[in-house]
Each structure stands twice: as C-alpha cells, then as structure tokens.
Design a protein around this motif. Sequence first.
Motif, PDB file in Angstrom:
ATOM      1  N   MET A   3       0.852  -1.176   0.000  1.00 32.35           N
ATOM      2  CA  MET A   3       0.000   0.000   0.000  1.00 32.35           C
ATOM      3  C   MET A   3       0.893   1.232   0.000  1.00 32.35           C
ATOM      4  SD  MET A   3      -2.897   1.253   2.698  1.00 32.35           S
ATOM      5  CE  MET A   3      -4.177   0.359   1.877  1.00 32.35           C
ATOM      6  N   THR A   4       0.493   2.191  -0.786  1.00 32.69           N
ATOM      7  CA  THR A   4       1.258   3.435  -0.820  1.00 32.69           C
ATOM      8  C   THR A   4       0.796   4.354   0.305  1.00 32.69           C
ATOM      9  OG1 THR A   4      -0.288   4.599  -2.263  1.00 32.69           O
ATOM     10  CG2 THR A   4       1.431   3.274  -3.335  1.00 32.69           C
ATOM     11  N   GLN A   5       1.613   5.331   0.597  1.00 33.35           N
ATOM     12  CA  GLN A   5       1.255   6.296   1.633  1.00 33.35           C
ATOM     13  C   GLN A   5       0.023   7.099   1.222  1.00 33.35           C
ATOM     14  OE1 GLN A   5       4.549   8.673   2.956  1.00 33.35           O
ATOM     15  NE2 GLN A   5       5.810   6.898   3.404  1.00 33.35           N
ATOM     16  N   GLN A   6      -0.103   7.409  -0.047  1.00 34.08           N
ATOM     17  CA  GLN A   6      -1.275   8.148  -0.523  1.00 34.08           C
ATOM     18  C   GLN A   6      -2.555   7.350  -0.317  1.00 34.08           C
ATOM     19  OE1 GLN A   6      -0.303   9.136  -4.572  1.00 34.08           O
ATOM     20  NE2 GLN A   6       0.490  11.155  -3.985  1.00 34.08           N
ATOM     21  N   GLN A   7      -2.499   6.049  -0.575  1.00 37.19           N
ATOM     22  CA  GLN A   7      -3.680   5.201  -0.361  1.00 37.19           C
ATOM     23  C   GLN A   7      -4.043   5.157   1.117  1.00 37.19           C
ATOM     24  OE1 GLN A   7      -1.942   1.718  -2.193  1.00 37.19           O
ATOM     25  NE2 GLN A   7      -3.365   1.833  -3.927  1.00 37.19           N
ATOM     26  N   ALA A   8      -3.034   5.037   1.960  1.00 41.96           N
ATOM     27  CA  ALA A   8      -3.280   4.995   3.402  1.00 41.96           C
ATOM     28  C   ALA A   8      -3.887   6.297   3.891  1.00 41.96           C
ATOM     29  CB  ALA A   8      -1.982   4.703   4.150  1.00 41.96           C
ATOM     30  N   ILE A   9      -3.380   7.413   3.400  1.00 46.32           N
ATOM     31  CA  ILE A   9      -3.906   8.713   3.819  1.00 46.32           C
ATOM     32  C   ILE A   9      -5.375   8.851   3.426  1.00 46.32           C
ATOM     33  CG2 ILE A   9      -3.747  11.206   3.419  1.00 46.32           C
ATOM     34  CD1 ILE A   9      -0.666  10.781   3.254  1.00 46.32           C
ATOM     35  N   LYS A  10      -5.724   8.408   2.212  1.00 48.26           N
ATOM     36  CA  LYS A  10      -7.121   8.482   1.774  1.00 48.26           C
ATOM     37  C   LYS A  10      -8.036   7.716   2.726  1.00 48.26           C
ATOM     38  CE  LYS A  10      -6.336   9.182  -3.147  1.00 48.26           C
ATOM     39  NZ  LYS A  10      -6.483   8.614  -4.488  1.00 48.26           N
TER      40      LYS A  10
ATOM     41  N   ALA B 227       2.881  -0.342   6.946  1.00 45.88           N
ATOM     42  CA  ALA B 227       3.670  -1.506   7.349  1.00 45.88           C
ATOM     43  C   ALA B 227       2.764  -2.661   7.771  1.00 45.88           C
ATOM     44  CB  ALA B 227       4.623  -1.128   8.478  1.00 45.88           C
ATOM     45  N   GLU B 228       1.743  -2.367   8.561  1.00 37.56           N
ATOM     46  CA  GLU B 228       0.820  -3.421   9.007  1.00 37.56           C
ATOM     47  C   GLU B 228       0.036  -3.998   7.828  1.00 37.56           C
ATOM     48  OE1 GLU B 228       0.364  -4.962  11.959  1.00 37.56           O
ATOM     49  OE2 GLU B 228       2.103  -3.819  12.639  1.00 37.56           O
ATOM     50  N   TYR B 229      -0.421  -3.131   6.949  1.00 37.71           N
ATOM     51  CA  TYR B 229      -1.156  -3.597   5.779  1.00 37.71           C
ATOM     52  C   TYR B 229      -0.293  -4.523   4.933  1.00 37.71           C
ATOM     53  CZ  TYR B 229      -3.915  -3.592   1.499  1.00 37.71           C
ATOM     54  OH  TYR B 229      -4.629  -3.993   0.411  1.00 37.71           O
TER      55      TYR B 229
ATOM     56  N   VAL C 133       0.153  -7.943   6.612  1.00 39.99           N
ATOM     57  CA  VAL C 133      -1.049  -8.779   6.502  1.00 39.99           C
ATOM     58  C   VAL C 133      -1.210  -9.284   5.073  1.00 39.99           C
ATOM     59  CG1 VAL C 133      -3.578  -8.746   6.617  1.00 39.99           C
ATOM     60  CG2 VAL C 133      -2.233  -7.734   8.456  1.00 39.99           C
ATOM     61  N   ALA C 134      -0.988  -8.408   4.107  1.00 44.29           N
ATOM     62  CA  ALA C 134      -1.115  -8.810   2.703  1.00 44.29           C
ATOM     63  C   ALA C 134      -0.107  -9.904   2.359  1.00 44.29           C
ATOM     64  CB  ALA C 134      -0.922  -7.602   1.789  1.00 44.29           C
ATOM     65  N   ALA C 135       1.105  -9.794   2.887  1.00 43.10           N
ATOM     66  CA  ALA C 135       2.122 -10.815   2.628  1.00 43.10           C
ATOM     67  C   ALA C 135       1.722 -12.153   3.246  1.00 43.10           C
ATOM     68  CB  ALA C 135       3.464 -10.364   3.180  1.00 43.10           C
ATOM     69  N   ASN C 136       1.166 -12.120   4.453  1.00 40.45           N
ATOM     70  CA  ASN C 136       0.729 -13.349   5.111  1.00 40.45           C
ATOM     71  C   ASN C 136      -0.429 -13.990   4.364  1.00 40.45           C
ATOM     72  OD1 ASN C 136       2.646 -13.276   7.124  1.00 40.45           O
ATOM     73  ND2 ASN C 136       1.330 -12.207   8.570  1.00 40.45           N
ATOM     74  N   LEU C 137      -1.353 -13.178   3.871  1.00 42.71           N
ATOM     75  CA  LEU C 137      -2.477 -13.719   3.115  1.00 42.71           C
ATOM     76  C   LEU C 137      -2.002 -14.341   1.809  1.00 42.71           C
ATOM     77  CD1 LEU C 137      -5.223 -10.990   3.630  1.00 42.71           C
ATOM     78  CD2 LEU C 137      -5.147 -13.275   4.619  1.00 42.71           C
TER      79      LEU C 137
ATOM     80  N   LYS D 204      -2.365 -18.234   0.846  1.00 43.46           N
ATOM     81  CA  LYS D 204      -3.051 -18.628  -0.383  1.00 43.46           C
ATOM     82  C   LYS D 204      -2.180 -19.574  -1.211  1.00 43.46           C
ATOM     83  CE  LYS D 204      -5.252 -16.806  -4.508  1.00 43.46           C
ATOM     84  NZ  LYS D 204      -5.559 -15.624  -5.310  1.00 43.46           N
ATOM     85  N   LYS D 205      -0.891 -19.257  -1.328  1.00 41.15           N
ATOM     86  CA  LYS D 205       0.024 -20.122  -2.080  1.00 41.15           C
ATOM     87  C   LYS D 205       0.130 -21.495  -1.428  1.00 41.15           C
ATOM     88  CE  LYS D 205       2.854 -16.472  -4.061  1.00 41.15           C
ATOM     89  NZ  LYS D 205       4.164 -15.821  -4.067  1.00 41.15           N
ATOM     90  N   GLU D 206       0.215 -21.526  -0.108  1.00 38.84           N
ATOM     91  CA  GLU D 206       0.301 -22.806   0.603  1.00 38.84           C
ATOM     92  C   GLU D 206      -0.976 -23.613   0.392  1.00 38.84           C
ATOM     93  OE1 GLU D 206       1.185 -21.823   4.651  1.00 38.84           O
ATOM     94  OE2 GLU D 206       3.288 -21.400   4.226  1.00 38.84           O
ATOM     95  N   SER D 207      -2.116 -22.934   0.426  1.00 40.88           N
ATOM     96  CA  SER D 207      -3.391 -23.611   0.215  1.00 40.88           C
ATOM     97  C   SER D 207      -3.473 -24.195  -1.189  1.00 40.88           C
ATOM     98  CB  SER D 207      -4.542 -22.630   0.450  1.00 40.88           C
ATOM     99  OG  SER D 207      -5.768 -23.234   0.159  1.00 40.88           O
ATOM    100  N   GLU D 208      -3.021 -23.420  -2.173  1.00 40.48           N
ATOM    101  CA  GLU D 208      -3.026 -23.901  -3.549  1.00 40.48           C
ATOM    102  C   GLU D 208      -2.095 -25.097  -3.713  1.00 40.48           C
ATOM    103  OE1 GLU D 208      -1.994 -20.453  -5.800  1.00 40.48           O
ATOM    104  OE2 GLU D 208      -4.026 -19.637  -5.724  1.00 40.48           O
ATOM    105  N   ASN D 209      -0.934 -25.059  -3.066  1.00 37.15           N
ATOM    106  CA  ASN D 209       0.000 -26.173  -3.146  1.00 37.15           C
ATOM    107  C   ASN D 209      -0.584 -27.418  -2.507  1.00 37.15           C
ATOM    108  OD1 ASN D 209       1.919 -24.701  -4.513  1.00 37.15           O
ATOM    109  ND2 ASN D 209       3.042 -24.123  -2.690  1.00 37.15           N
TER     110      ASN D 209
END
Length: 56
Positions: free
Chosen positions: A1-8, A33-35, A38-42, A46-51
């Motif tokens: 996520m960009t800083q601009q998206q977070a600010i919005k 950073a938190e976003y 979380v996105a990396a964990n998801l 998802k990749k593990e589930s697909e495997n």
Amino acid sequence: MTQQQAIKILMLSPCYWLLSPAARKELVLEYCAEYDAVAANLSKAKKESENNTKKL
C-alpha cells in the motif's frame, strides 16, 4: 500500500484530524507496514493452500 492510499483511508476517521502532522505521518507509516505484513501473510497462506490442493 502506498502512503497516498493509506492517507485516503485514514482521512475518513475523525481521530486522524486530532493528531499532529508528525503523529499523522507516523500513523501512515505504521498503517502501511501493518497492511503490507497482513497482505504478505495472506498471499503466503493462499500459495500454501493452492500447493496443498494440488497435492490432493
């Protein structure tokens, strides 16, 4: 996520406007950073589930 998206997103909260500019910047950086974490964990889950599905 960009800083601009977070600010919005954060600008929608009245609490955002109660913070000083320095505190807002810190909040934006923490939010991004938190976003991203979380996105990396998801993505990883998802990749593990697909495997696991392919193995069956």
